[in-house]
Design an enzyme around this catalytic site. Structure first.
Site, PDB file in Angstrom:
ATOM      1  N   GLU A 131      35.687  48.966  47.529  1.00 41.93           N
ATOM      2  CA  GLU A 131      34.922  49.496  46.390  1.00 41.93           C
ATOM      3  C   GLU A 131      34.219  50.807  46.710  1.00 41.93           C
ATOM      4  OE1 GLU A 131      35.739  45.271  45.572  1.00 41.93           O
ATOM      5  OE2 GLU A 131      34.945  46.337  47.321  1.00 41.93           O
ATOM      6  N   HIS A 151      28.113  35.681  43.309  1.00 40.08           N
ATOM      7  CA  HIS A 151      29.070  36.116  42.292  1.00 40.08           C
ATOM      8  C   HIS A 151      28.556  35.873  40.874  1.00 40.08           C
ATOM      9  CE1 HIS A 151      31.611  35.876  45.839  1.00 40.08           C
ATOM     10  NE2 HIS A 151      32.580  36.506  45.203  1.00 40.08           N
TER      11      HIS A 151
END
Length: 326
Positions: free
Chosen positions: A60, A129
């Site tokens: 990322e 998450h």
């Protein structure tokens, strides 16, 4: 009008903008060959080819940095993060590069990037998450932050974000991609920074955004049976916030509850509460109340998930509290 899924509305927005402007391209993990982790980019590789729909490694920070460099050189990247939890790894590029580039370059370089992907809790995905990042990114000058709650807003705001010359953090939800709703036919753009009154009412203003608005609508139906009428405001844009729409509603209802799917400290609800006591104090007949996620990391257990998240019962109790009906 046509009825389409949230994911289809996002796809339409990206596809239309890529057809309109050859400088727009999409990059991210599994966006091309796999058609996107949540099938948002389905069919886009076939239409635009591998130079404009680009699969990236699981890195990322790296591909966010590529996007910053590309945007400084005249391109308009759309960066898909599989979830915003993974974008923590790219925060250096989002916060220290994209958000600050215009100011640090003395106005020489814009960074017209859209960073988008799933945000917030999406079931049993546990603490790392399941985080909602609106206030995290709204804290940073130089970024615009958007959280649409339905397919029409998703399409109209994503098109506006792609055309914007500033970096935009676009927060979706894994639990909304299959939601269906009416979307206008043809060219359809919603200006950034304009809230929407989703339900008119006279008794209490409820301010919210994102998928948790579903809880607001459910609570409104429960309260209507007791002759309590909520006015529901969907902020849609978290930075900049449309304070004017909220204040105008408070002038009518004189009471406010803020519903947010995030932790209470340094939240958007805190910001709304401050603004109202500063600029609408004389119109308030009760303190502003917040309904938030509990101040804990998110759990895996379904029973603990239910206990942590805002729900209808908590919203109803907060509304009755500001009405002094408890």
């Amino acid at each position: 009008m046509k009825v389409i899924q949230y994911r289809e509305a996002l796809r339409e927005a990206m596809t239309e903008e890529m057809r309109r402007d050859p400088s727009v391209f999409l990059m991210g993990e599994e966006v091309a060959e796999y058609n996107g982790a949540y099938k948002v980019s389905q069919g886009m590789l076939d239409e635009f080819g591998p130079k404009r729909v680009i699969d990236t490694p699981i890195a990322e920070l790296g591909f966010a940095g590529i996007a910053v460099g590309a945007s400084m050189n005249g391109l308009r990247p759309i960066v898909e993060f599989m979830t915003w939890n993974f974008a923590i790894l790219a925060a250096d590029q989002i916060i220290n590069s994209a958000a600050k580039m215009l100011q640090m370059s003395g106005g020489q370089y814009n960074c017209p990037i859209v960073f988008r992907g799933g945000n917030g809790q999406a079931g049993q995905l546990a603490a790392t998450h399941s985080q909602a990042f609106e206030s995290f990114y709204a804290h940073v000058p130089g970024l615009k932050v958007i959280t649409p709650s339905n397919p029409a807003d998703a399409k109209g705001l994503l098109k506006a974000a792609i055309r914007d010359n500033d970096p935009v953090v676009f927060l979706e939800s894994e639990k909304m991609y299959g939601d269906k709703g009416e979307v206008p036919e043809g060219e359809f753009i919603i200006p950034i920074g304009v809230a929407d009154v989703k339900r008119k009412g006279t008794d209490v203003t409820l301010v919210t955004f994102g998928k948790i608005i579903k809880v607001a609508f459910e609570a409104a139906e429960v309260l209507a049976k007791e002759n309590i009428h909520l006015e529901i405001i969907d902020l849609r844009t978290i930075r900049p916030i449309d304070y004017e729409t909220v204040v105008e509603s408070i002038k009518k209802t004189n009471r406010c509850v803020v519903l947010e799917e995030s932790w209470p400290l340094a939240s958007i609800a805190s910001e709304i509460s401050y603004h109202l006591q500063r600029y609408a104090f004389d119109y308030l007949d009760a303190p502003v109340m917040r309904v938030m996620q509990t101040d804990t990391p998110f759990a895996f257990s379904p029973t603990l998930i239910d206990a942590a998240l805002p729900n209808v019962e908590r919203v109803v109790a907060a509304v009755k509290a500001v009405l002094y009906r408890n």
